[in-house]
Write a protein that holds these residues in place. Structure first.
Motif, mmCIF file in Angstrom:
data_model
loop_
_atom_site.group_PDB
_atom_site.id
_atom_site.type_symbol
_atom_site.label_atom_id
_atom_site.label_comp_id
_atom_site.label_asym_id
_atom_site.label_seq_id
_atom_site.Cartn_x
_atom_site.Cartn_y
_atom_site.Cartn_z
ATOM 1 N N TYR A 36 -17.716 -9.215 -7.681
ATOM 2 C CA TYR A 36 -16.762 -8.299 -7.049
ATOM 3 C C TYR A 36 -16.616 -7.014 -7.874
ATOM 4 N N LEU A 37 -16.544 -7.183 -9.195
ATOM 5 C CA LEU A 37 -16.402 -6.007 -10.048
ATOM 6 C C LEU A 37 -17.629 -5.105 -9.950
ATOM 7 N N ILE A 40 -17.358 -3.226 -6.796
ATOM 8 C CA ILE A 40 -16.379 -2.155 -6.920
ATOM 9 C C ILE A 40 -16.960 -0.990 -7.711
ATOM 10 N N PHE A 44 -16.903 2.451 -5.895
ATOM 11 C CA PHE A 44 -16.072 3.529 -6.437
ATOM 12 C C PHE A 44 -16.902 4.562 -7.193
ATOM 13 N N ARG A 292 10.172 -3.730 6.011
ATOM 14 C CA ARG A 292 9.421 -3.973 4.791
ATOM 15 C C ARG A 292 7.957 -3.606 4.957
ATOM 16 N N GLY A 293 7.436 -3.953 6.141
ATOM 17 C CA GLY A 293 6.016 -3.740 6.392
ATOM 18 C C GLY A 293 5.676 -2.266 6.548
ATOM 19 N N ASP A 295 6.803 0.113 4.936
ATOM 20 C CA ASP A 295 6.570 0.547 3.555
ATOM 21 C C ASP A 295 7.168 1.911 3.233
ATOM 22 N N LYS A 328 15.579 -10.352 3.208
ATOM 23 C CA LYS A 328 14.772 -11.556 3.105
ATOM 24 C C LYS A 328 15.242 -12.417 1.921
ATOM 25 N N GLU A 377 15.974 -1.000 -11.562
ATOM 26 C CA GLU A 377 15.018 -0.510 -12.560
ATOM 27 C C GLU A 377 13.693 -0.165 -11.899
ATOM 28 N N ARG A 381 11.365 3.840 -10.973
ATOM 29 C CA ARG A 381 9.952 4.225 -10.968
ATOM 30 C C ARG A 381 9.512 4.684 -9.586
ATOM 31 N N ILE B 98 -7.264 -1.306 -0.247
ATOM 32 C CA ILE B 98 -7.138 -2.727 -0.596
ATOM 33 C C ILE B 98 -7.971 -3.054 -1.825
ATOM 34 N N ILE B 100 -8.680 -1.000 -4.266
ATOM 35 C CA ILE B 100 -7.956 -0.496 -5.444
ATOM 36 C C ILE B 100 -6.929 -1.534 -5.871
ATOM 37 N N ALA B 102 -6.802 -4.761 -5.169
ATOM 38 C CA ALA B 102 -7.362 -6.043 -5.598
ATOM 39 C C ALA B 102 -7.936 -5.946 -6.997
ATOM 40 N N VAL B 103 -8.715 -4.895 -7.228
ATOM 41 C CA VAL B 103 -9.384 -4.815 -8.520
ATOM 42 C C VAL B 103 -8.367 -4.542 -9.623
ATOM 43 N N LEU B 106 -6.662 -7.748 -10.380
ATOM 44 C CA LEU B 106 -7.559 -8.636 -11.118
ATOM 45 C C LEU B 106 -7.620 -8.241 -12.596
ATOM 46 N N ILE B 107 -7.884 -6.953 -12.833
ATOM 47 C CA ILE B 107 -8.002 -6.498 -14.224
ATOM 48 C C ILE B 107 -6.653 -6.607 -14.919
ATOM 49 N N ARG B 141 4.783 -1.312 -18.839
ATOM 50 C CA ARG B 141 5.618 -1.524 -17.660
ATOM 51 C C ARG B 141 6.442 -0.280 -17.322
ATOM 52 N N HIS B 170 -0.138 -0.739 -15.295
ATOM 53 C CA HIS B 170 1.226 -1.158 -14.991
ATOM 54 C C HIS B 170 1.286 -2.660 -14.703
ATOM 55 N N ARG B 224 2.207 -9.783 -6.970
ATOM 56 C CA ARG B 224 1.850 -8.479 -7.518
ATOM 57 C C ARG B 224 0.827 -7.782 -6.635
ATOM 58 N N ARG B 230 0.895 -1.617 -1.666
ATOM 59 C CA ARG B 230 1.801 -0.501 -1.377
ATOM 60 C C ARG B 230 1.618 0.628 -2.380
ATOM 61 N N ILE B 272 -0.386 -4.432 5.412
ATOM 62 C CA ILE B 272 0.710 -4.914 4.566
ATOM 63 C C ILE B 272 1.255 -6.229 5.112
ATOM 64 N N ASP B 276 0.995 -9.780 3.240
ATOM 65 C CA ASP B 276 2.284 -10.410 2.913
ATOM 66 C C ASP B 276 2.320 -11.847 3.435
ATOM 67 N N SER B 280 2.402 -15.044 1.079
ATOM 68 C CA SER B 280 3.622 -15.849 1.006
ATOM 69 C C SER B 280 3.328 -17.296 1.419
#
Lengths: 441, 290
Positions: A36-37, A40, A44, A292-293, A295, A328, A377, A381, B98, B100, B102-103, B106-107, B141, B170, B224, B230, B272, B276, B280
């Motif tokens: 996968y990497l 990518i 990219f 929520r969806g 966004d 939720k 918090e 951000r 997606i 961006i 996912a990777v 992962l990292i 963070r 992050h 995460r 998002r 999204i 989700d 979930s």
């Protein structure tokens, strides 16, 4: 006995199969990740990026963020020399004053000392001489709009030469000569004019001199005058920065607590325990999922159209997105409340509203508060990012400072402020959580 | 009748207890009321300031709130024939967003895993360095993704890689903290057992700790991933590629291209909600066994 052998045999095959499977996953999972990497890296275009990456920009960023430059500029058409920090009007030296490292007379020979033996001289008739140690003296003159120099091809790579323009970049500074002007940059470490600009009487005064010394500006007491000059500093714009930070925190505060206030009653409707109407429950939950969806990004774009740029738009975007999330979380917390406490309150003859107030709320308040404070918090951000999109707060100032690609020391200043702001909000919300719930996390 | 059985001193004692109780209740009520008053004051004044500093007012804004969505929907409906084509056209951008997410998840998870083990009491490779790794995670963070992304866009140019690095950094900090909290509750017996066989630190962590915490870690990582989708869409809006970038371009065109904006909205919303739901469901499965 044959039974035992058979069962032993089957157990062995089972164990072998298990081991084979485990061995396979032990290799397959890393293999999939690596594949996968690699995909990518190709998708990219990491190789192309490495070539396109501008090391020049990185050097500018690294050196400019902690240093400033003073421009000495001669107008080649009308004559006359000006001195300005960062070349900005607000950083200009007043007429008749100039930095101590510039000596001589403008009309005959102006000597600009760049230190370490580097000396630039502005000579009459638009001529310039630059002594570069270990290289020699570079002489250049504008004659009838074209540039004549004593340089011969090939010029070193730190000189950029054409018949219209010459740029010499050395460790000591930079000399640029065009038809309109000749400019010398000298670099200094530090954030110049951070406290006071040159037009303030308090510039270059020490702290004790301002706090304890005689009145510097006869019209104002030292402390209040210094405060006002610092606050209205035109280069670093401390007033605007403070407002921007305030706006960002305001967005996070209004958004988070507004969302919690909207979500709490709706969470009762969405919780199976408290809401007898299945359709209403279902509808409320779908509303939570929807907001929520959609966004924060889309909400920001939509709200910015209606409310224009500013902190209110950001606050509403956070509010709407987070009401869904809070709804939720809160309704899940409500489903898990302990029935016994409610029964206990009910046995004293409490009405439904009192049962909620004294039986339910005390149980969920710790969960709610810790979630809300955690989001406060995290939303600080988010508010930075949303501010960059809608145009408000410190996020906007940061994007603007980066887009002008000029004042990297301001970018560094904003980054330090943002990181500090988030860390303070983080410890503040942690402290408040500890105080309110009585438990350190 | 009961009054007669209580002697005067006992009665005084009861009164005293009742008085002090009532004082306590009153004080608690006062504190509660005070907190509520301060909070309401903050909310109201905050709202007034925000309203004041906003370009458009709050009360006018509500009336226009639905104008833009209505424009988008009506225009998209007019050109509904284009919609499938546009969805296909922007699908690669969605994939980029997606990818961006996912990777970087992962990292970030891999870095966060190492950082968390290095900063957990009882597991750390170098116990003296625990505070160093903790502070490092705090800083990772605290830096918002947009800061790193904008700086990297300046150096590397636009595209998905700056967003990926920014989100990964992050994520490493955020996941590292969660992982470390989960790892603190780990049973140390398997680790001791492995130590007695002469296993080195990596083997002890890999074979002794990870199997215990894997469900928790996976569940945090999935959560995460949702957040990062998002984040990666938003970072696109400031120039880091993917769906957000396309959205900004479509918005910049203004009316006449709202069908494109609508297609992007649909894709983003769908993605999204889809991720989700999957995450979930899977997270519930992971935590059920405990």
């Amino acid at each position: 006995m044959t039974d035992a052998t058979a069962s032993l045999g089957s157990a062995k095959t089972l164990a072998d199969a298990l081991f084979r499977r485990k061995r396979l996953t032990a290799f397959a999972v890393p293999a999939i990740i690596v594949a996968y990497l690699v995909y990518i890296a190709i998708a990219f275009d990491v190789v192309g990026l490495a070539q396109r990456a501008s090391s020049k920009n990185a050097v500018i960023l690294a050196s400019d963020s902690w240093s400033y430059k003073t421009h000495v500029t001669r107008d080649n058409r009308r004559g006359g020399t000006t001195y300005a920090i960062e070349g900005e009007r607000k950083g200009a030296y007043e007429d008749g004053t100039r930095p101590a490292w510039v000596t001589g007379d403008e009309d005959s020979e102006l000597v600009i000392d760049l230190e370490d033996g580097h000396v630039v001289r502005f000579l009459p008739d638009n001529a310039v001489a630059y002594d570069v140690p270990g290289f020699g003296t570079i002489e250049a003159q504008l004659v009838d709009g074209s540039l004549n120099t004593n340089l011969s091809e090939p010029v070193p790579e730190w000189i950029n030469l054409s018949d219209q323009r010459m740029t010499i970049t050395t460790d000591a500074g930079r000399v640029t000569m065009t038809r309109t002007r000749t400019e010398v940059f000298r670099y200094f470490p530090g954030w110049e004019l951070f406290w006071f600009t040159l037009d303030s009487p308090y510039h270059n005064r020490s702290f004790t001199e301002i706090a304890l010394g005689d009145r510097i500006d006869p019209d104002r007491p030292n402390i209040s005058g210094a405060m006002s000059d610092f606050w209205n500093n035109g280069m670093w714009r401390h007033k605007d920065v403070a407002w921007a930070i305030g706006e960002t925190i305001l967005m996070a505060f209004l958004g988070t607590f507004g969302a919690a206030m909207i979500a709490l009653p709706l969470a009762f409707v969405a919780a199976k325990r408290f809401s007898p109407f299945g359709a209403l429950r279902f509808g409320t939950r779908r509303i939570f999922d929807f907001v929520r969806g959609v966004d924060a990004l889309i909400w920001t774009v939509v709200l910015a159209r209606a409310f224009g740029p500013g902190p209110l738009t950001g606050a509403l975007a956070i509010l709407i997105t987070d009401s869904g999330t809070f709804g939720k979380i809160f309704s899940e917390a409500l489903e898990n409340v302990d029935e016994k406490q409610i029964e206990g309150v009910a046995s004293t003859g409490a009405k439904p509203l009192q049962r909620y107030r004294f039986g339910v709320i005390p149980q969920i308040v710790p969960i709610l508060l810790s979630q809300i404070l955690y989001f406060l918090e995290s939303n600080t951000r988010s508010a930075t990012i949303i501010g960059a999109i809608t145009g408000g707060g410190i996020g906007l100032m940061l994007t603007q400072a980066i887009q002008t690609q000029k004042d990297w020391e301001e970018v560094a200043y904003y980054i330090i402020l943002i990181v500090g702001m988030v860390m303070i909000m983080d410890s503040f919300s942690g402290w408040l959580r500890g105080k309110l719930i009585g438990r350190k996390d | 009748m009961t009054d007669a059985t209580i002697s005067a001193p006992t009665r005084r004692a009861i009164d005293r207890i009742q008085d002090s109780y009532m004082v306590q209740v009153r004080r608690r009520r006062m504190y509660g009321g005070l907190t509520l008053a301060i909070f309401s004051l903050l909310m109201v004044s905050g709202f007034v300031i925000a309203d004041d500093r906003n370009a458009g007012g709050f009360w006018d804004g509500w009336r226009q709130m639905l104008d833009f969505p209505a424009d988008v929907v009506s225009e998209a409906w007019e050109k509904r024939a284009n919609l499938p084509g546009l969805l296909v056209k922007y699908f690669p951008a969605l994939m980029e967003t997606i990818n961006i997410a996912a990777v970087s998840t992962l990292i970030g998870a891999m870095v966060g895993l190492i950082l968390s083990l290095l900063s957990t009491r009882g597991l750390a490779r170098w116990p003296r360095l625990i505070p160093v790794f903790r502070r490092l995670m705090d800083i990772l963070r605290a830096v918002p993704e947009i800061v790193i992304a904008l700086v990297l866009i300046f150096i590397l140019g636009g595209g998905p890689v700056p967003a990926m690095i920014a989100i990964a950094l992050h994520t490493a900090g955020a996941l590292g903290k969660l992982y470390s909290e989960a790892a603190e509750n780990v049973d140390l017996k398997p680790v001791e057992g492995l130590t007695s066989t002469g296993a080195n630190w990596t083997q002890r962590m890999w074979l002794g700790v990870l199997p215990q915490v894997a469900p928790n870690f996976l569940s945090y990582t999935l959560l995460r991933f949702e957040i990062n989708i998002r984040a990666s869409a938003i970072l696109g809006f400031v120039g880091a590629g993917g769906l957000g970038f396309e959205l900004r371009n479509a918005m910049a065109w203004g009316p006449g291209r709202f069908d494109e904006a609508a297609a992007i909205f649909v894709l983003l919303f769908g993605a999204i909600v889809f991720f989700d739901q999957i995450s979930s469901r899977y997270r519930n499965k992971l935590t059920e066994g405990q």
